[in-house]
Design a protein around this motif. Structure first.
Motif, short mmCIF file in Angstrom:
data_model
loop_
_atom_site.label_atom_id
_atom_site.label_comp_id
_atom_site.label_asym_id
_atom_site.label_seq_id
_atom_site.Cartn_x
_atom_site.Cartn_y
_atom_site.Cartn_z
N VAL A 8 0.86 -1.18 0.00
CA VAL A 8 0.00 0.00 0.00
C VAL A 8 0.90 1.22 0.00
N ALA A 9 0.56 2.22 -0.82
CA ALA A 9 1.29 3.48 -0.89
C ALA A 9 0.26 4.60 -0.95
N VAL A 10 0.13 5.35 0.14
CA VAL A 10 -0.95 6.33 0.27
C VAL A 10 -0.48 7.54 1.07
N PRO A 11 -1.22 8.65 1.00
CA PRO A 11 -0.91 9.79 1.85
C PRO A 11 -1.05 9.44 3.33
N SER A 12 -0.19 10.01 4.14
CA SER A 12 -0.26 9.76 5.59
C SER A 12 -1.61 10.17 6.16
N ALA A 13 -2.16 11.26 5.64
CA ALA A 13 -3.45 11.74 6.13
C ALA A 13 -4.56 10.71 5.89
N ARG B 158 8.69 6.09 4.12
CA ARG B 158 7.88 7.30 4.22
C ARG B 158 8.64 8.45 3.55
N SER B 159 7.87 9.41 3.01
CA SER B 159 8.49 10.54 2.33
C SER B 159 7.51 11.69 2.22
N HIS B 160 7.72 12.73 3.00
CA HIS B 160 7.02 14.01 2.83
C HIS B 160 5.52 13.86 2.63
N GLY B 161 4.83 13.28 3.61
CA GLY B 161 3.38 13.21 3.56
C GLY B 161 2.81 11.96 2.94
N THR B 162 3.65 11.03 2.52
CA THR B 162 3.19 9.78 1.92
C THR B 162 3.95 8.62 2.55
N VAL B 163 3.25 7.51 2.75
CA VAL B 163 3.85 6.34 3.39
C VAL B 163 3.58 5.09 2.56
N MET B 164 4.40 4.07 2.81
CA MET B 164 4.30 2.82 2.06
C MET B 164 4.66 1.66 2.97
N ALA B 165 3.98 0.54 2.80
CA ALA B 165 4.34 -0.69 3.50
C ALA B 165 4.07 -1.87 2.57
N LEU C 178 18.40 -9.52 -7.37
CA LEU C 178 17.06 -9.12 -6.94
C LEU C 178 16.30 -8.46 -8.09
N LEU C 179 15.01 -8.66 -8.12
CA LEU C 179 14.15 -8.00 -9.11
C LEU C 179 13.46 -6.82 -8.46
N VAL C 180 13.44 -5.70 -9.17
CA VAL C 180 12.83 -4.47 -8.66
C VAL C 180 11.72 -4.05 -9.60
N THR C 181 10.52 -3.84 -9.03
CA THR C 181 9.35 -3.49 -9.82
C THR C 181 8.81 -2.14 -9.42
N PRO C 182 8.72 -1.19 -10.35
CA PRO C 182 8.03 0.07 -10.04
C PRO C 182 6.55 -0.23 -9.79
N VAL C 183 5.97 0.42 -8.78
CA VAL C 183 4.55 0.21 -8.45
C VAL C 183 3.86 1.56 -8.37
N PRO C 184 2.53 1.57 -8.51
CA PRO C 184 1.80 2.84 -8.47
C PRO C 184 1.98 3.56 -7.14
N ALA C 185 2.05 4.88 -7.22
CA ALA C 185 2.20 5.74 -6.05
C ALA C 185 1.36 6.99 -6.25
N PRO C 186 1.04 7.71 -5.19
CA PRO C 186 0.32 8.98 -5.35
C PRO C 186 1.05 9.92 -6.30
#
Length: 259
Positions: free
Chosen positions: A13-18, A117-124, A223-231
């Motif tokens: 999940v990658a969403v705004p902290s708010a 986490r980065s400037h108002g957005t978090v991911m786990a 390792l394989l690295v996959t770009p994923v959707p983000a805000p």
């Protein structure tokens, strides 16, 4: 308890902290009771609640609390536990460099986890136990700092066909992918990012998947690295060994209390 069938691959999940705060406020009433135990605090340990207070800016406190709450909630979801049990999960740390338990990558037994986490957005992100898993999210800046290429890019990435034409957004996407790979390996920035080269993984994988090459570090190499959707305005990526697919989950799913 056996993990649910949905836990076969990687969930993230990658969403705004708010948004995490709002979802927690809707889910927390009545879980543990008490006027101070509401919102994100319900899903954090006492140590994490105390640690959040060291941040002077309210936005930074929110980012810290939201990312750690998501980390615990993703673990509870993976383990088939009620969300109310998230705060009580035992989070341990171990430094891959010195072996200390006071710092290093956090973990919960029975599940592989990573957060950012980065400037108002978090991911786990969560994956089967034993998976080398890394997740990273970054806000795309208007301009990268001077010397970024020397610090973050491999020589081939600076001088190859993609290097000179890279936009700053493209540079950040490469940086995020490398951060995810270094997190998955458990080494972080103890390994020079410029020693990691990312190349297209070829056919058979998700579009845009990259292969990490790092001859000096076998835990990173392959390792394989996959770009994923983000805000909007952010870049995110997940790194793991081959054979696992990444699927986004919603906050509604994560906060759904198992009765």
């Amino acid at each position: 308890m056996t993990a649910p069938a949905r836990a076969a691959g990687i969930e993230f999940v990658a969403v705004p902290s708010a948004a995490v705060l709002e979802a927690a406020a809707r889910a927390s009433p009545g879980l543990r009771g008490g006027p101070l135990e509401s919102g994100l605090d319900v899903f954090l340990s006492a140590q994490e609640r105390h640690a959040s207070l060291r941040f002077k800016r309210a936005a930074d406190r929110l980012d810290y609390s939201a990312s750690h709450a998501l980390f615990r909630l993703m673990a509870a979801r993976r383990l088939g536990l009620p969300t109310a049990d998230a705060a009580g999960l035992d989070v341990r740390r171990r430094c891959a460099g010195c072996g200390a338990a006071s710092h290093g990558k956090p973990s919960i037994e029975g599940v592989a986890l990573s957060m950012s986490r980065s400037h108002g957005t978090v991911m786990a992100a969560a994956a089967p136990a034993g998976t080398s898993l890394g997740a990273d999210i970054e806000r795309v800046p208007a301009q990268v700092f001077a010397g970024f290429d020397d610090f973050a890019l491999a020589p081939e990435e600076r001088t190859g066909p993609d290097g000179p034409g890279l936009t700053d957004a493209g540079r950040i996407r490469l940086w995020v992918a490398k951060e995810a790979a270094l997190k998955a390996a458990g080494v972080g920035l103890a390994v020079d990012p410029s020693s990691v080269r990312l190349v297209p993984a070829g056919t058979g994988g998700r579009a845009g998947t990259l292969l990490a090459e790092c001859a000096g570090n076998p835990t990173v190499h392959g390792l394989l690295v996959t770009p994923v959707p983000a805000p909007h305005g952010y870049a995110a990526a997940i790194a793991a060994p081959g054979g696992l697919t990444a699927q986004a989950v919603s906050l509604a799913e994560i906060f759904a209390t198992k009765r």
